[in-house]
Enzyme design. Structure first.
Site, PDB file in Angstrom:
ATOM      1  N   ASP A 365      35.381  50.247  -4.517  1.00 47.63           N
ATOM      2  CA  ASP A 365      36.291  49.108  -4.397  1.00 47.63           C
ATOM      3  C   ASP A 365      37.151  48.975  -5.641  1.00 47.63           C
ATOM      4  O   ASP A 365      38.344  48.685  -5.571  1.00 47.63           O
ATOM      5  CB  ASP A 365      35.493  47.817  -4.190  1.00 47.63           C
ATOM      6  CG  ASP A 365      34.815  47.779  -2.824  1.00 47.63           C
ATOM      7  OD1 ASP A 365      35.313  48.445  -1.914  1.00 47.63           O
ATOM      8  OD2 ASP A 365      33.800  47.087  -2.684  1.00 47.63           O
ATOM      9  N   ASP A 488      29.598  51.017   4.536  1.00 52.47           N
ATOM     10  CA  ASP A 488      28.237  50.904   4.002  1.00 52.47           C
ATOM     11  C   ASP A 488      27.177  50.932   5.087  1.00 52.47           C
ATOM     12  O   ASP A 488      25.993  51.092   4.796  1.00 52.47           O
ATOM     13  CB  ASP A 488      28.096  49.571   3.241  1.00 52.47           C
ATOM     14  CG  ASP A 488      28.683  49.666   1.849  1.00 52.47           C
ATOM     15  OD1 ASP A 488      28.740  50.779   1.301  1.00 52.47           O
ATOM     16  OD2 ASP A 488      29.090  48.618   1.311  1.00 52.47           O
ATOM     17  N   LYS A 631      31.887  41.510  10.801  1.00 49.16           N
ATOM     18  CA  LYS A 631      31.804  42.545   9.757  1.00 49.16           C
ATOM     19  C   LYS A 631      31.897  43.960  10.347  1.00 49.16           C
ATOM     20  O   LYS A 631      32.717  44.208  11.206  1.00 49.16           O
ATOM     21  CB  LYS A 631      30.538  42.335   8.913  1.00 49.16           C
ATOM     22  CG  LYS A 631      30.731  41.136   7.985  1.00 49.16           C
ATOM     23  CD  LYS A 631      29.631  40.892   7.013  1.00 49.16           C
ATOM     24  CE  LYS A 631      29.376  41.918   5.991  1.00 49.16           C
ATOM     25  NZ  LYS A 631      29.515  41.479   4.612  1.00 49.16           N
TER      26      LYS A 631
HETATM   27  O1  IFM Z   1      33.548  49.735   1.694  1.00 48.79           O
HETATM   28  C1  IFM Z   1      32.592  48.712   1.659  1.00 48.79           C
HETATM   29  C2  IFM Z   1      32.708  48.013   0.334  1.00 48.79           C
HETATM   30  O2  IFM Z   1      32.473  48.918  -0.705  1.00 48.79           O
HETATM   31  C3  IFM Z   1      31.746  46.850   0.237  1.00 48.79           C
HETATM   32  N1  IFM Z   1      31.955  45.945   1.344  1.00 48.79           N
HETATM   33  C4  IFM Z   1      31.820  46.562   2.642  1.00 48.79           C
HETATM   34  C5  IFM Z   1      32.789  47.735   2.782  1.00 48.79           C
HETATM   35  C6  IFM Z   1      32.627  48.374   4.157  1.00 48.79           C
HETATM   36  O3  IFM Z   1      31.316  48.690   4.456  1.00 48.79           O
END
Ligand code: IFM
Length: 808
Positions: A365, A488, A631
């Site tokens: 990120d 993730d 999500k």
């Molecule tokens: O890409 C990830 C991120 O690093 C953390 N939040 C969730 C995203 C997607 O799974």
């Protein structure tokens, strides 16, 4: 429903109704001394780390969700009536209590009117300081003299480690001491063997004490014990001391502490008086005293406020636009970039949702965060990028999190199964973006250490990133997904294969080949292109499912994201990244983007996959733990929305890119706040999709990769002002009926005035550009033709110039 409006001139969002669907928050301060504050003055404060340096307490996930905070209670000493200067916590009836909150650039102002008294509170942290101002101005708007008493209130943590503070009460309560240390000053200290703290985290716990001082009036009382001020059975709405009308001058000793100074304010009709609280960390007798001496006057507080605004506005002025769409203007001119800057500062560590458990820089990120801030703060972006590059191991993989005490060259190699497959592939977005922004091509030659041992040039780090994935390929010749790819929740097994990372790798190889040629390393370029060729063949052999690209291949050979599977039949990321990476053929691009539109587009944004998982194995698709439509389980993952916009722009479909942009844009929901619920001025991580029961609800405000990709996709792709290594590309892709737009852009220390005209109402295509009256027939303006103050007019039309895009 509407709760406020954008004041772009002032760079503020103005909340006109305090009973917002969720607490609408803002940030104060810096990475040294940070604070979260809501529209009802709820929130907390932290020194360097939300986890280790939490000196001011908020009770997370409580009812109401944002208490306590930074309060002023006001009491009419004649009638006994009392209220708070923010609507909450006292919460007077809204037909009698008028309130406005202005969230601005690292400050928040709350004005209220109640029973003939107007109050204005202003909260901010002066630049570079470790204390905050709470200024309270009170005006008597009635016709009789008023005798008021003001009480400040906040709760200090018992222990700056937030978990210890909340959980370990058998210890943390018994170390707190609060006392009056000077006529207008309170001192809070923690009776603990401080050197133990220093041993644990010398970088952070170097104070563990606070002070609070009153300026502008004598302190007529105080409380440092929370129980004394609130009362054993009291609450924030009805604190015992305010009910009674006076503090008891309590000195906390093994109690929870609070920051209460009491001041008396008498006002003739029409009269205004001001007091202010200064609150900071350090010893009251040392840092407190020194700070009050230097900063304790209203004149100085005003100067500090001006400095703060100037500093922030200068960053925000790195890009401003006037387009036909007001929501896009609000985003580009203030909130989109401000959101990126706050996310860059705090990563995913401190908000009303992130409680400090994620300390440090999450690798992937943070690398992406560079895209949003390179134009505004190039120097900080460079420092961060170098730190991130040095978080790469010599084998090419990355540390999952760069902690505060990280030292390059000294990290122990992590176990093979702990590596994520995508981490270092984000370099191929971030590094070229930064170099093109600054023009510092020599950055590729800069030597940066690896996390464990050795060092290499930035160019060498890029090569290692490619090798890391090329050396970890699965049986179909695609990169292994390892612990996770961007998603993730994807657990393919170590040797399962990620098509998403295959597309990232393809982009990486293309980018590396281009940089190699520029550095005169043609062999390297040839190597990268031959690897790309092999990868392309493998992708085409296994991954096209007729109408879209598959998702991934698990270790046991199961193919996810195909028409023949019921759950997670289509995955968003692999469609749009097939386009971003250039892997899709023109035909595949059109077809898979149509599939995205048909299967994944909702009025609120693009779903990550569809249909949601219900029966899938948690061992592979751990997103199944989330409710359907939320999500990673077929929710609208806002991080990815920018990719959808960019893909449609690469497809030349400006109308659809605009539609996608607007669907997920916070500002679009300003008049429909009941749907989105979160702040209409900032991004949220996830929006509930149409598979959920409450489509449109958005959660996890502020800190998200969504900030970067939202801002970047609008400024660099939709408006199309995209720096290249040697020049500035002007390549917009807009809603076809726009007549054009104007941009003020700071680039390589030059302020450029750009006007894009669209007389033929096309979505894409520049016919010619004039720079200071001189016409060029190229959509990339060579850097040497530009100077500070240059005027650029770009005319769109059907006879478009070819676009030579050197980087993504
Ligand atoms: O890409 C990830 C991120 O690093 C953390 N939040 C969730 C995203 C997607 O799974």
């Amino acid at each position: 429903m509407q709760y406020g409006y954008f004041d772009d001139e002032a760079k503020e969002y103005v909340i006109t109704r305090p009973d917002t669907p969720t607490s609408w928050s803002n940030y104060l301060g810096s990475t040294e001394y940070g604070a979260v504050i809501t529209n009802n003055a709820g929130g907390y404060g932290f020194y360097k780390s939300g986890a280790q340096g939490r000196f001011m307490r908020l009770r997370f996930n409580s009812i109401p969700m944002d208490q306590p905070g930074r309060y002023f209670y006001l009491r009419d000493m004649e009638s006994g009536d009392y209220w708070s200067a923010s609507w909450q916590p006292v919460g007077k009836p809204l037909d009698k209590f008028k309130s406005e909150c202005r969230h601005g650039t690292a400050y928040t102002k709350i004005t209220s009117e109640y029973e003939g008294i107007k109050s204005e509170t202003k909260y901010y942290v002066p630049l570079g300081q470790t204390f905050e101002y709470w200024r309270l101005k009170v005006t008597n708007t009635g016709s009789k003299k008023r005798k008021l008493r003001a009480f400040s209130y906040c709760e200090f943590s018992n222990q700056w480690n937030t978990t210890q503070d909340q959980v370990n009460l058998q210890y943390s309560i018994f170390i707190v001491k609060g006392e009056k240390s000077a006529p207008n000053m309170l001192r809070y200290s923690i009776h603990e063997n401080l050197y133990i703290q220093h041993q644990k985290n010398p970088a952070i716990n170097d104070y563990m004490s606070e002070w609070i001082a009153l300026a502008g009036a004598p302190m007529t009382g105080f409380d440092t014990s929370r129980e004394a001020f609130i009362g054993t059975y009291g609450n924030y709405k009805e604190p015992a001391a305010v009910l009674k009308g006076e503090c008891s001058n309590s000195e906390a000793f093994g109690d929870n502490s609070c920051g209460t100074v009491q001041a008396d304010i008498e006002l003739n009709p029409g009269e205004t008086k001001e007091i202010m609280v200064l609150l900071g960390i350090g010893d009251a007798n040392v840092e407190g005293k020194k700070t009050v001496e230097e900063f304790g006057t209203f004149e100085r507080a005003d100067q500090e406020f001006e400095k703060l605004i100037k500093n922030w506005h200068s960053k925000l002025n790195s890009f401003s636009a006037v387009t036909p769409d007001e929501d896009i203007n609000h985003t580009v001119n203030m909130w989109g970039l401000y959101n990126c800057l706050i996310t860059f500062a705090w990563s995913r560590a401190a908000s009303l949702v992130y409680n400090g458990e994620r300390d440090g820089l999450g690798y992937r990120d943070s690398v992406q965060d560079i895209l949003g801030v390179s134009a505004a703060i190039p120097q900080e972006a460079e420092e961060r990028l170098v730190r991130l590059l040095s978080g790469q191991f010599s084998n090419g993989g990355a540390l999952p999190v760069i902690s505060k005490d990280f030292e390059a060259g000294k990290q122990k190699m992590i176990p093979a199964e702990k590596f994520r497959s995508d981490d270092c592939q984000w370099f191929f977005n971030a590094v070229p973006c930064f170099v093109a922004e600054t023009g510092n091509f020599d950055f590729f030659n800069r030597v940066v250490p690896y996390a464990d041992k050795g060092e290499d040039t930035v160019y060498g780090h890029l090569k290692q990133a490619l090798l890391f994935n090329l050396e970890r390929m699965g049986k179909d010749g695609l990169p292994c997904g390892l612990l996770a790819d961007w998603n993730d929740c994807l657990k393919l097994g170590y040797h399962g294969e990620s098509l998403f990372v295959a597309f990232q790798l393809r982009l990486g190889l293309t980018t590396y080949a281009d940089i190699s040629k520029r550095l005169g390393k043609n062999d390297e370029a040839d190597w990268a292109l031959s690897e790309r060729k092999k990868l392309d063949e493998n992708i085409q052999k296994k991954c096209w499912d007729g109408k879209w690209f598959i998702w991934a291949i698990a270790e046991d050979g199961t193919v996810y994201g195909t028409q023949s599977i019921e759950e997670g039949q289509i995955y968003f990321n692999t469609q749009v990244w097939s386009v971003l990476s250039g892997a899709a053929t023109p035909e595949q691009m059109k077809t898979c983007l149509e599939s995205v539109k048909e299967k994944l587009a909702t009025p609120y944004g693009l779903m990550l996959c569809a249909p949601p998982f219900i029966y899938a194995s948690r061992d592979i698709m751990s997103s199944v733990v989330y409710l359907p439509g939320i999500k990673e389980n077929a929710g609208i993952f806002n991080h990815t929305q920018g990719w959808g916009i960019i893909a449609e722009i690469m497809n030349g479909n400006g109308d659809r890119a605009y539609e996608y942009c607007k669907a997920a844009l916070p500002a679009t929901y300003n008049t429909k706040a009941e749907i989105r619920q979160s702040e209409p001025y900032v991004i949220g991580q996830t929006t509930y999709s149409t598979y959920s029961k409450r489509p449109g609800n958005t959660r996890v405000s502020w800190l998200s990769g969504a900030a970067t990709w939202n801002y970047y996709s609008i400024t660099q792709y939709m408006l199309g002002i995209r720096p290249q290594y040697n020049g500035l590309l002007i390549d917009p892709c807009i809603k076809h009926d726009w007549d054009g737009f104007k941009v003020e852009r700071r680039w390589r220390k030059m302020n450029l005035h750009i006007e894009v005209k669209n007389p033929s109402h096309v979505s894409k295509g520049i016919e010619y550009i004039e720079i200071d009256g001189k016409r060029i027939d190229s959509s990339t303006i060579p850097a040497e033709l530009l100077k500070d103050g240059s005027t650029i007019i770009a005319v769109m039309g059907k006879n478009a110039l070819p676009v030579e895009n050197e980087r993504m």
